[in-house]
Design an enzyme around this catalytic site. Structure first.
Site, PDB file in Angstrom:
ATOM      1  N   ASP A 168      -2.067  -1.326  -5.680  1.00 32.27           N
ATOM      2  CA  ASP A 168      -2.570  -0.491  -4.945  1.00 32.27           C
ATOM      3  C   ASP A 168      -3.526   0.613  -5.874  1.00 32.27           C
ATOM      4  O   ASP A 168      -3.050   1.065  -6.855  1.00 32.27           O
ATOM      5  CB  ASP A 168      -1.435   0.719  -4.149  1.00 32.27           C
ATOM      6  CG  ASP A 168      -2.258   1.693  -3.366  1.00 32.27           C
ATOM      7  OD1 ASP A 168      -3.350   1.616  -3.008  1.00 32.27           O
ATOM      8  OD2 ASP A 168      -1.479   2.741  -3.090  1.00 32.27           O
ATOM      9  N   ALA A 223       1.060  -1.082  -0.126  1.00 31.51           N
ATOM     10  CA  ALA A 223       0.216  -0.028  -0.031  1.00 31.51           C
ATOM     11  C   ALA A 223       0.843   1.175   0.049  1.00 31.51           C
ATOM     12  O   ALA A 223       2.004   1.067   0.298  1.00 31.51           O
ATOM     13  CB  ALA A 223      -0.981   0.142   1.186  1.00 31.51           C
ATOM     14  N   CYS A 224       0.270   2.443  -0.309  1.00 31.64           N
ATOM     15  CA  CYS A 224       0.987   3.585  -0.494  1.00 31.64           C
ATOM     16  C   CYS A 224       1.570   4.089   0.794  1.00 31.64           C
ATOM     17  O   CYS A 224       0.793   3.639   1.756  1.00 31.64           O
ATOM     18  CB  CYS A 224      -0.081   4.632  -0.961  1.00 31.64           C
ATOM     19  SG  CYS A 224       0.654   6.323  -1.076  1.00 31.64           S
ATOM     20  N   PRO A 225       2.688   4.483   1.163  1.00 33.45           N
ATOM     21  CA  PRO A 225       3.729   5.075   0.079  1.00 33.45           C
ATOM     22  C   PRO A 225       4.540   4.150  -0.471  1.00 33.45           C
ATOM     23  O   PRO A 225       5.675   4.358  -1.293  1.00 33.45           O
ATOM     24  CB  PRO A 225       4.155   6.321   0.873  1.00 33.45           C
ATOM     25  CG  PRO A 225       4.468   5.480   2.232  1.00 33.45           C
ATOM     26  CD  PRO A 225       3.194   4.812   2.404  1.00 33.45           C
TER      27      PRO A 225
END
Length: 78
Positions: free
Chosen positions: A43, A16-18
């Site tokens: 994502d 997932a981000c980042p």
């Protein structure tokens, strides 16, 4: 190479981000100017994230495609 040419591949599926951006940044920093990094991500926010990342860093987003829930980006190192 077959299809689209790239110099290195980064698999950031399930991250997932980042994290996808951070991993891509690290991979790109190890590459030479003009080389192409292929990034595969899942994502949902990654298409926008990579557009923003490339505009901020000066790296060139060559392509951004989506197939079966996977996003594939080709980024040319500046």
């Amino acid at each position: 190479m077959n299809g689209s040419a790239f110099d290195a591949e980064l698999d950031v599926r399930q991250l997932a981000c980042p994290l996808p951006i951070l991993r891509a940044k690290k991979s790109l920093s190890a590459m030479s100017a003009g080389q192409v990094l292929k990034v595969v991500a899942t994502d949902k926010g990654s298409p926008k994230d990579f557009v923003d990342f490339c505009s901020k860093t000066g790296n060139e987003l060559l392509s951004s495609t989506e197939a079966g829930g996977e996003f594939v980006f080709l980024i040319r190192r500046r």
